[in-house]
Design a protein around this motif. Structure first.
Motif, PDB file in Angstrom:
ATOM      1  N   UNK A 189    -104.040  11.134 -42.416  1.00  0.00           N
ATOM      2  CA  UNK A 189    -104.600  12.379 -42.947  1.00  0.00           C
ATOM      3  C   UNK A 189    -105.863  12.031 -43.730  1.00  0.00           C
ATOM      4  N   UNK A 190    -106.928  12.776 -43.488  1.00  0.00           N
ATOM      5  CA  UNK A 190    -108.224  12.524 -44.117  1.00  0.00           C
ATOM      6  C   UNK A 190    -108.609  13.712 -44.982  1.00  0.00           C
ATOM      7  N   UNK A 209    -106.438   0.799 -43.793  1.00  0.00           N
ATOM      8  CA  UNK A 209    -107.462   1.785 -44.154  1.00  0.00           C
ATOM      9  C   UNK A 209    -106.986   2.629 -45.336  1.00  0.00           C
ATOM     10  N   UNK A 210    -105.715   2.991 -45.343  1.00  0.00           N
ATOM     11  CA  UNK A 210    -105.136   3.768 -46.445  1.00  0.00           C
ATOM     12  C   UNK A 210    -105.016   2.890 -47.686  1.00  0.00           C
ATOM     13  N   UNK A 211    -104.525   1.687 -47.500  1.00  0.00           N
ATOM     14  CA  UNK A 211    -104.295   0.766 -48.610  1.00  0.00           C
ATOM     15  C   UNK A 211    -105.579   0.467 -49.384  1.00  0.00           C
ATOM     16  N   UNK A 220    -104.496   9.024 -46.155  1.00  0.00           N
ATOM     17  CA  UNK A 220    -103.083   8.877 -46.478  1.00  0.00           C
ATOM     18  C   UNK A 220    -102.292   8.953 -45.182  1.00  0.00           C
ATOM     19  N   UNK A 221    -101.059   8.531 -45.251  1.00  0.00           N
ATOM     20  CA  UNK A 221    -100.155   8.598 -44.120  1.00  0.00           C
ATOM     21  C   UNK A 221     -99.162   9.718 -44.409  1.00  0.00           C
ATOM     22  N   UNK A 222     -99.100  10.698 -43.502  1.00  0.00           N
ATOM     23  CA  UNK A 222     -98.258  11.870 -43.724  1.00  0.00           C
ATOM     24  C   UNK A 222     -97.289  12.044 -42.577  1.00  0.00           C
ATOM     25  N   UNK A 223     -96.195  12.701 -42.878  1.00  0.00           N
ATOM     26  CA  UNK A 223     -95.229  13.079 -41.847  1.00  0.00           C
ATOM     27  C   UNK A 223     -95.856  14.135 -40.954  1.00  0.00           C
TER      28      UNK A 223
END
Length: 132
Positions: A4-5, A117-119, A127-130
């Motif tokens: 997610x951006x 990339x998120x880290x 972010x990483x999203x469901x």
């Protein structure tokens, strides 16, 4: 899970691209990243945009050799089965999928659930999203 951006948080530093290419390819080269950030001005405003893998799996469906595989998880490439035809690259709706220097597609596997990339995004624009 899907990347997610949030463009309002992005400063256009491209650290996400460097982290991706460094982790996946061993070199800091944004051209080898599995995502792309572009920055530019519209009037007086800096505008940042990102192209990310949306996990639509069109690349896997387009692969006649079934070299791109997924099983409810990340995409992966079976190098021995890939003939570098480019069919997967042609169907990518975000145009983020592109070939590496040998002609193999640079697939995003979300770093097996811990995307660099998120880290390394200092402003939490990624972010990483469901998946909803």
């Amino acid at each position: 899970m899907i990347l997610h951006y949030q463009p309002e948080k992005c400063t256009g530093c491209h650290l996400c691209e460097l982290a991706c290419s460094g982790y996946k390819e061993g070199v800091f080269n944004p051209a080898l990243a599995r995502l792309q950030v572009s920055s530019g001005y519209k009037g007086d405003n800096l505008v940042n945009e990102a192209r990310l893998c949306e996990k639509c799996f069109k690349c896997a469906d387009a692969c006649s050799n079934r070299a791109i595989v997924y099983d409810r998880g990340p995409l992966s490439l079976v190098l021995d089965d890939c003939v570098q035809c480019g069919a997967c690259i042609e169907v990518c709706p975000t145009a983020v999928l592109r070939p590496d220097g040998r002609g193999f597609p640079l697939l995003c596997d979300y770093c097996q659930g811990e995307p660099y990339c998120v880290k390394w995004c200092p402003h939490e624009a990624l972010s990483l999203k469901e998946v909803e």
